[in-house]
Structures are given as C-alpha cells and as structure tokens.
Design a protein around this motif. Structure first.
Motif, mmCIF file in Angstrom:
data_model
loop_
_atom_site.group_PDB
_atom_site.id
_atom_site.type_symbol
_atom_site.label_atom_id
_atom_site.label_comp_id
_atom_site.label_asym_id
_atom_site.label_seq_id
_atom_site.Cartn_x
_atom_site.Cartn_y
_atom_site.Cartn_z
ATOM 1 N N THR A 105 0.841 -1.192 0.000
ATOM 2 C CA THR A 105 0.000 0.000 0.000
ATOM 3 C C THR A 105 0.877 1.243 0.000
ATOM 4 N N LEU A 106 0.501 2.210 -0.801
ATOM 5 C CA LEU A 106 1.199 3.482 -0.885
ATOM 6 C C LEU A 106 0.211 4.570 -0.484
ATOM 7 N N ILE A 107 0.583 5.381 0.493
ATOM 8 C CA ILE A 107 -0.273 6.479 0.930
ATOM 9 C C ILE A 107 0.402 7.792 0.561
ATOM 10 N N VAL A 108 -0.218 8.515 -0.349
ATOM 11 C CA VAL A 108 0.282 9.805 -0.800
ATOM 12 C C VAL A 108 -0.509 10.880 -0.074
ATOM 13 N N SER A 109 0.188 11.765 0.607
ATOM 14 C CA SER A 109 -0.517 12.813 1.346
ATOM 15 C C SER A 109 -0.305 14.170 0.681
ATOM 16 N N THR A 110 -1.315 15.004 0.810
ATOM 17 C CA THR A 110 -1.233 16.353 0.255
ATOM 18 C C THR A 110 -1.500 17.351 1.369
#
Length: 126
Positions: A105-110
């Motif tokens: 799982t890859l969690i990209v945050s903004t």
C-alpha cells in the motif's frame, strides 16, 4: 522642527523599503516542511518554469516532495503520476490518496501550502 521631520521621513522610508525587500524575497510564502531542500521561492520558481503539473522539490530516503498548483483536478493529477508507475488507485480519505501494487500500500498525502499551491508527499518506496 525641520530636522525632526527629515529624520522621521528617512526612518519611515527605510522601513517601507525593508518591508518591500522582505516581501519580494521569500517572506511572501510560508515555510516548507523541514525535510524539503528547496526554499519556498525556489519551489514556486521550479513549478512556474516547468510544463509538468507536479514538480519534484525534494527527495530523500523517506519521501519525495512535489509542488503543484491548486486546481479542481489535483487528485486526478496525482493519480496519473502514481498510476504511471503501476500503482492502482483505491480511495481518497481526507488529504490522503491510497494506492496498491503487489500487496503493498502506498499512501500519498497532500497539504494546502498556500491558496495557490499544494504540496504532495510520496513515500520513498514509490
């Protein structure tokens, strides 16, 4: 009396000139996260000089930071970038976009950096 007026004028003009100098030299942008190598002014300049919607502003062993202009399709632009490397988009939760690839799982945050710009943090295993 005339001398006091001249001194007061010189001080006020100096303050105004210093304020203008500070405004046009990095102080008009908020600070970037501590692990970003660029200055705020450099980050915006990189984005403005690029024809890409997301521009890398820092990379280390933990994450890569990007800057992008705020628009209605920011999540779509992020999805396009991440999906180009084989990750499959799953969902958005708050300011995070979730992707999967090979049981990982890859969690990209903004984060909203200014009214016009958004920062995007992509973990290094991307």
């Amino acid at each position: 009396m005339n001398r006091k007026w001249v001194i007061t004028s010189v001080v006020l003009i100096s303050i105004v000139l210093i304020a203008i100098f500070i405004y046009f030299n990095q102080m008009r942008y908020p600070a970037l996260p501590a692990d970003v190598e660029s200055t705020p002014k450099e980050a915006v300049q990189k984005l403005n000089e690029s024809d890409q919607p997301l521009v890398q502003i820092s990379k280390d062993d933990e994450a890569t930071w990007y800057i992008m202009k705020n628009s209605e399709d920011v999540n779509k632009q992020i999805q396009d970038l991440i999906s180009s490397k084989g990750w499959i988009f799953k969902e958005i939760d708050g300011n995070s976009l979730f992707f999967e690839k090979d049981d990982d799982t890859l969690i990209v945050s903004t984060e909203m950096w200014t009214k016009k710009y958004r920062l995007v943090k992509v973990p290094a295993h991307f």
